[in-house]
Write a protein that holds these residues in place. Sequence first.
Motif, PDB file in Angstrom:
ATOM      1  N   ALA A   1       0.834  -1.204   0.000  1.00  0.00           N
ATOM      2  CA  ALA A   1       0.000   0.000   0.000  1.00  0.00           C
ATOM      3  C   ALA A   1       0.872   1.259   0.000  1.00  0.00           C
ATOM      4  O   ALA A   1       0.602   2.212  -0.740  1.00  0.00           O
ATOM      5  N   ILE A   2       1.919   1.258   0.812  1.00  0.00           N
ATOM      6  CA  ILE A   2       2.818   2.419   0.854  1.00  0.00           C
ATOM      7  C   ILE A   2       3.539   2.574  -0.482  1.00  0.00           C
ATOM      8  O   ILE A   2       3.686   3.693  -0.995  1.00  0.00           O
ATOM      9  N   GLY A   3       3.964   1.464  -1.062  1.00  0.00           N
ATOM     10  CA  GLY A   3       4.619   1.519  -2.368  1.00  0.00           C
ATOM     11  C   GLY A   3       3.688   2.054  -3.444  1.00  0.00           C
ATOM     12  O   GLY A   3       4.096   2.853  -4.284  1.00  0.00           O
ATOM     13  N   GLY A   4       2.432   1.628  -3.410  1.00  0.00           N
ATOM     14  CA  GLY A   4       1.451   2.137  -4.370  1.00  0.00           C
ATOM     15  C   GLY A   4       1.212   3.623  -4.200  1.00  0.00           C
ATOM     16  O   GLY A   4       1.113   4.382  -5.178  1.00  0.00           O
ATOM     17  N   PHE A   5       1.150   4.066  -2.947  1.00  0.00           N
ATOM     18  CA  PHE A   5       0.976   5.496  -2.675  1.00  0.00           C
ATOM     19  C   PHE A   5       2.174   6.284  -3.185  1.00  0.00           C
ATOM     20  O   PHE A   5       2.016   7.331  -3.819  1.00  0.00           O
ATOM     21  N   ALA A   6       3.386   5.771  -2.933  1.00  0.00           N
ATOM     22  CA  ALA A   6       4.592   6.456  -3.404  1.00  0.00           C
ATOM     23  C   ALA A   6       4.596   6.546  -4.929  1.00  0.00           C
ATOM     24  O   ALA A   6       4.959   7.589  -5.488  1.00  0.00           O
ATOM     25  N   THR A   7       4.191   5.489  -5.602  1.00  0.00           N
ATOM     26  CA  THR A   7       4.109   5.514  -7.066  1.00  0.00           C
ATOM     27  C   THR A   7       3.140   6.592  -7.526  1.00  0.00           C
ATOM     28  O   THR A   7       3.429   7.352  -8.459  1.00  0.00           O
ATOM     29  N   ASP A   8       1.978   6.682  -6.859  1.00  0.00           N
ATOM     30  CA  ASP A   8       1.004   7.725  -7.207  1.00  0.00           C
ATOM     31  C   ASP A   8       1.597   9.119  -7.017  1.00  0.00           C
ATOM     32  O   ASP A   8       1.408  10.005  -7.857  1.00  0.00           O
ATOM     33  N   VAL A   9       2.326   9.317  -5.915  1.00  0.00           N
ATOM     34  CA  VAL A   9       2.934  10.625  -5.654  1.00  0.00           C
ATOM     35  C   VAL A   9       3.932  10.966  -6.754  1.00  0.00           C
ATOM     36  O   VAL A   9       3.950  12.103  -7.261  1.00  0.00           O
ATOM     37  N   PHE A  10       4.772   9.996  -7.146  1.00  0.00           N
ATOM     38  CA  PHE A  10       5.737  10.255  -8.215  1.00  0.00           C
ATOM     39  C   PHE A  10       5.030  10.596  -9.528  1.00  0.00           C
ATOM     40  O   PHE A  10       5.454  11.510 -10.251  1.00  0.00           O
ATOM     41  N   GLU A  11       3.964   9.879  -9.832  1.00  0.00           N
ATOM     42  CA  GLU A  11       3.231  10.149 -11.071  1.00  0.00           C
ATOM     43  C   GLU A  11       2.572  11.525 -11.030  1.00  0.00           C
ATOM     44  O   GLU A  11       2.574  12.251 -12.033  1.00  0.00           O
ATOM     45  N   ILE A  12       2.018  11.893  -9.894  1.00  0.00           N
ATOM     46  CA  ILE A  12       1.404  13.221  -9.763  1.00  0.00           C
ATOM     47  C   ILE A  12       2.465  14.302  -9.906  1.00  0.00           C
ATOM     48  O   ILE A  12       2.262  15.315 -10.599  1.00  0.00           O
ATOM     49  N   ARG A  13       3.617  14.102  -9.261  1.00  0.00           N
ATOM     50  CA  ARG A  13       4.702  15.085  -9.357  1.00  0.00           C
ATOM     51  C   ARG A  13       5.171  15.239 -10.800  1.00  0.00           C
ATOM     52  O   ARG A  13       5.339  16.355 -11.299  1.00  0.00           O
ATOM     53  N   ASP A  14       5.351  14.112 -11.496  1.00  0.00           N
ATOM     54  CA  ASP A  14       5.788  14.178 -12.892  1.00  0.00           C
ATOM     55  C   ASP A  14       4.744  14.866 -13.765  1.00  0.00           C
ATOM     56  O   ASP A  14       5.083  15.656 -14.648  1.00  0.00           O
ATOM     57  N   GLY A  15       3.473  14.585 -13.506  1.00  0.00           N
ATOM     58  CA  GLY A  15       2.406  15.238 -14.258  1.00  0.00           C
ATOM     59  C   GLY A  15       2.393  16.741 -14.014  1.00  0.00           C
ATOM     60  O   GLY A  15       2.202  17.540 -14.940  1.00  0.00           O
ATOM     61  N   ALA A  16       2.613  17.140 -12.782  1.00  0.00           N
ATOM     62  CA  ALA A  16       2.653  18.571 -12.454  1.00  0.00           C
ATOM     63  C   ALA A  16       3.840  19.245 -13.137  1.00  0.00           C
ATOM     64  O   ALA A  16       3.719  20.378 -13.643  1.00  0.00           O
ATOM     65  N   ARG A  17       4.982  18.565 -13.178  1.00  0.00           N
ATOM     66  CA  ARG A  17       6.158  19.127 -13.866  1.00  0.00           C
ATOM     67  C   ARG A  17       5.895  19.292 -15.363  1.00  0.00           C
ATOM     68  O   ARG A  17       6.246  20.316 -15.956  1.00  0.00           O
ATOM     69  N   ARG A  18       5.280  18.264 -15.954  1.00  0.00           N
ATOM     70  CA  ARG A  18       4.971  18.370 -17.386  1.00  0.00           C
ATOM     71  C   ARG A  18       3.990  19.506 -17.645  1.00  0.00           C
ATOM     72  O   ARG A  18       4.138  20.268 -18.605  1.00  0.00           O
ATOM     73  N   ALA A  19       3.001  19.627 -16.784  1.00  0.00           N
ATOM     74  CA  ALA A  19       2.020  20.706 -16.945  1.00  0.00           C
ATOM     75  C   ALA A  19       2.691  22.061 -16.784  1.00  0.00           C
ATOM     76  O   ALA A  19       2.384  23.010 -17.533  1.00  0.00           O
ATOM     77  N   ALA A  20       3.610  22.196 -15.847  1.00  0.00           N
ATOM     78  CA  ALA A  20       4.299  23.455 -15.638  1.00  0.00           C
ATOM     79  C   ALA A  20       5.159  23.807 -16.867  1.00  0.00           C
ATOM     80  O   ALA A  20       5.190  24.956 -17.290  1.00  0.00           O
ATOM     81  N   ARG A  21       5.858  22.791 -17.406  1.00  0.00           N
ATOM     82  CA  ARG A  21       6.673  23.038 -18.601  1.00  0.00           C
ATOM     83  C   ARG A  21       5.785  23.430 -19.785  1.00  0.00           C
ATOM     84  O   ARG A  21       6.088  24.346 -20.528  1.00  0.00           O
ATOM     85  N   HIS A  22       4.663  22.755 -19.940  1.00  0.00           N
ATOM     86  CA  HIS A  22       3.719  23.053 -21.017  1.00  0.00           C
ATOM     87  C   HIS A  22       3.184  24.462 -20.854  1.00  0.00           C
ATOM     88  O   HIS A  22       3.064  25.220 -21.826  1.00  0.00           O
ATOM     89  N   HIS A  23       2.857  24.838 -19.631  1.00  0.00           N
ATOM     90  CA  HIS A  23       2.332  26.177 -19.346  1.00  0.00           C
ATOM     91  C   HIS A  23       3.408  27.222 -19.629  1.00  0.00           C
ATOM     92  O   HIS A  23       3.100  28.280 -20.183  1.00  0.00           O
ATOM     93  N   ALA A  24       4.670  26.942 -19.293  1.00  0.00           N
ATOM     94  CA  ALA A  24       5.761  27.877 -19.531  1.00  0.00           C
ATOM     95  C   ALA A  24       5.975  28.075 -21.026  1.00  0.00           C
ATOM     96  O   ALA A  24       6.246  29.190 -21.496  1.00  0.00           O
ATOM     97  N   VAL A  25       5.841  27.021 -21.819  1.00  0.00           N
ATOM     98  CA  VAL A  25       5.993  27.111 -23.277  1.00  0.00           C
ATOM     99  C   VAL A  25       4.859  27.939 -23.863  1.00  0.00           C
ATOM    100  O   VAL A  25       5.074  28.762 -24.756  1.00  0.00           O
ATOM    101  N   ASP A  26       3.629  27.792 -23.356  1.00  0.00           N
ATOM    102  CA  ASP A  26       2.486  28.532 -23.863  1.00  0.00           C
ATOM    103  C   ASP A  26       2.593  30.020 -23.549  1.00  0.00           C
ATOM    104  O   ASP A  26       2.079  30.847 -24.273  1.00  0.00           O
ATOM    105  N   ASP A  27       3.277  30.374 -22.460  1.00  0.00           N
ATOM    106  CA  ASP A  27       3.401  31.774 -22.052  1.00  0.00           C
ATOM    107  C   ASP A  27       4.418  32.536 -22.919  1.00  0.00           C
ATOM    108  O   ASP A  27       4.417  33.749 -22.941  1.00  0.00           O
ATOM    109  N   ASP A  28       5.288  31.807 -23.608  1.00  0.00           N
ATOM    110  CA  ASP A  28       6.342  32.471 -24.419  1.00  0.00           C
ATOM    111  C   ASP A  28       5.828  33.051 -25.675  1.00  0.00           C
ATOM    112  O   ASP A  28       4.911  33.115 -26.246  1.00  0.00           O
TER     113      ASP A  28
END
Length: 70
Positions: free
Chosen positions: A43-70
């Motif tokens: 259960a803890i491993g599954g939660f950690a995987t979810d956290v990593f996936e959410i973090r990676d998704g947030a990073r991709r969204a931030a990069r995408h948002h930064a590209v759109d602002d240029d």
Amino acid sequence: MDDRLSRGEIRKDMVQEVVGAGASAVGEVTSIITTAVRDVANAIGGFATDVFEIRDGARRAARHHAVDDD
């Protein structure tokens, strides 16, 4: 012929049964605890995987948002 058991043999059989029952109980409890620990770790491993996936998704969204602002 006398087929009765002696007191010593009766006691030996009783001790043998008690030790066997105790060993079975310890084995069952150990199995329950082992399964619980494994389930918690999964259960803890599954939660950690979810956290990593959410973090990676947030990073991709931030990069995408930064590209759109240029």
